[in-house]
Design a protein around this motif. Structure first.
Motif, mmCIF file in Angstrom:
data_model
loop_
_atom_site.group_PDB
_atom_site.id
_atom_site.type_symbol
_atom_site.label_atom_id
_atom_site.label_comp_id
_atom_site.label_asym_id
_atom_site.label_seq_id
_atom_site.Cartn_x
_atom_site.Cartn_y
_atom_site.Cartn_z
ATOM 1 N N SER A 66 14.767 -16.005 -0.852
ATOM 2 C CA SER A 66 15.686 -15.076 -1.620
ATOM 3 C C SER A 66 15.066 -14.490 -3.020
ATOM 4 O O SER A 66 14.824 -13.331 -3.257
ATOM 5 C CB SER A 66 17.097 -15.621 -1.902
ATOM 6 O OG SER A 66 17.843 -14.888 -2.540
ATOM 7 N N GLU A 72 19.430 -11.155 -1.819
ATOM 8 C CA GLU A 72 20.570 -12.083 -1.587
ATOM 9 C C GLU A 72 20.737 -12.742 -0.415
ATOM 10 O O GLU A 72 20.839 -12.044 0.788
ATOM 11 C CB GLU A 72 21.971 -11.621 -2.025
ATOM 12 C CG GLU A 72 23.101 -12.458 -2.010
ATOM 13 C CD GLU A 72 24.394 -12.144 -2.483
ATOM 14 O OE1 GLU A 72 25.390 -12.934 -2.704
ATOM 15 O OE2 GLU A 72 24.449 -10.986 -2.737
ATOM 16 N N ILE A 73 20.431 -13.940 -0.175
ATOM 17 C CA ILE A 73 20.585 -14.605 1.164
ATOM 18 C C ILE A 73 21.848 -15.535 1.155
ATOM 19 O O ILE A 73 21.729 -16.435 0.258
ATOM 20 C CB ILE A 73 19.219 -15.301 1.705
ATOM 21 C CG1 ILE A 73 18.086 -14.156 1.605
ATOM 22 C CG2 ILE A 73 19.523 -15.898 2.829
ATOM 23 C CD1 ILE A 73 16.862 -14.760 2.064
#
Length: 252
Positions: A66, A72-73
């Motif tokens: 990320s 964004e993960i």
């Protein structure tokens, strides 16, 4: 748009190569990183990853990815990751905002496939599946493939590993609406195991499951050592843009 990547299963057929299927490297790059970066190239702005087997290892890698990739993960851990893959879809869909790109962690695609799929939404479809009409594609394992039967308008009438006859193979990439997770839940309530195909068949029966023909584009399901060996050879050629972002030389 969000992407939802299913990465919870054990991956027994790749276990001799890696303790974690989504962490299995192709040209030195874990499959899960290839998937995340391909989703980004298609226009995805956030990725939800459903984890399960080796969740700590995978989630630690995703946190680093990320930061490196600048996206964004969101990990969603499935406690019972031995359940059919529809359970992963239901868990991950709760974290997706509206429609989402649904991907399998062990699949790779020409960038064009995912880019086109994101723009394929039709108001009458609850889901649109990328399909390959080349049913004799040598990269497809016929023993493991999910097959698709369609009507003249490209709407799915039947889907599964054992159906016959069939017109195409499921490529493992979907443009999904929230109705897909609901259809899986309804299928379970009717006594089905809860696979993704169970939900897809329910939507197909309602005339709400469409397809997108990938034409002659390249894709692979990296599911066993034979497929992995082919991926090592072919992926740097076909995924030059993805690998360039990571600093891996293109195929020579």
């Amino acid at each position: 748009m969000d992407a939802l990547i299913i990465a919870a299963g054990f991956g027994s057929r790749l276990a001799e190569l890696s303790p974690s299927k989504p962490m299995t490297p192709v040209a030195g790059v874990p499959l899960i990183e290839i998937g995340v970066r391909q989703a980004m190239q298609a226009g995805v702005t956030r990725v939800v990853v459903v984890t399960g087997h080796q969740a700590d290892l995978l989630e630690g890698f995703l946190a680093d990815l990320s930061m490196r990739a600048g996206i964004e993960i969101v990990p969603v851990r499935l406690t019972n990751w031995s359940t059919p893959n529809g359970h992963s879809v239901m868990a991950g869909a709760t974290r997706c905002d509206g429609n989402y790109l649904l991907m399998m962690a062990d699949h790779m695609f020409d960038a064009d496939i995912l880019e086109r799929l994101i723009h394929e939404h039709r108001p009458d479809c609850a889901v649109t599946l990328a399909v390959d009409r080349r049913i004799d594609n040598p990269l497809v394992d016929p023993e493991d493939a999910t097959w698709v039967k369609m009507d003249d308008d490209g709407m799915i009438t039947a889907i599964g590993k054992t159906i016959a006859p069939y017109d195409a193979v499921d490529c493992g990439a979907f443009l999904a609406t929230p109705d897909l997770a609901r259809a899986i839940h309804e299928a379970i309530a009717e006594g089905k195991p809860g696979s993704l195909s169970d939900g897809m068949q329910r939507l197909a029966d309602a005339g709400r499951a469409g397809t997108m023909d990938i034409d002659d584009a390249w894709w692979m399901d990296v599911d066993d050592p034979r497929a992995h060996a082919l991926a090592e050879e072919l992926a740097p050629w076909h995924l030059a843009r993805t690998f360039a972002d990571i600093g891996v030389p293109a195929g020579e």
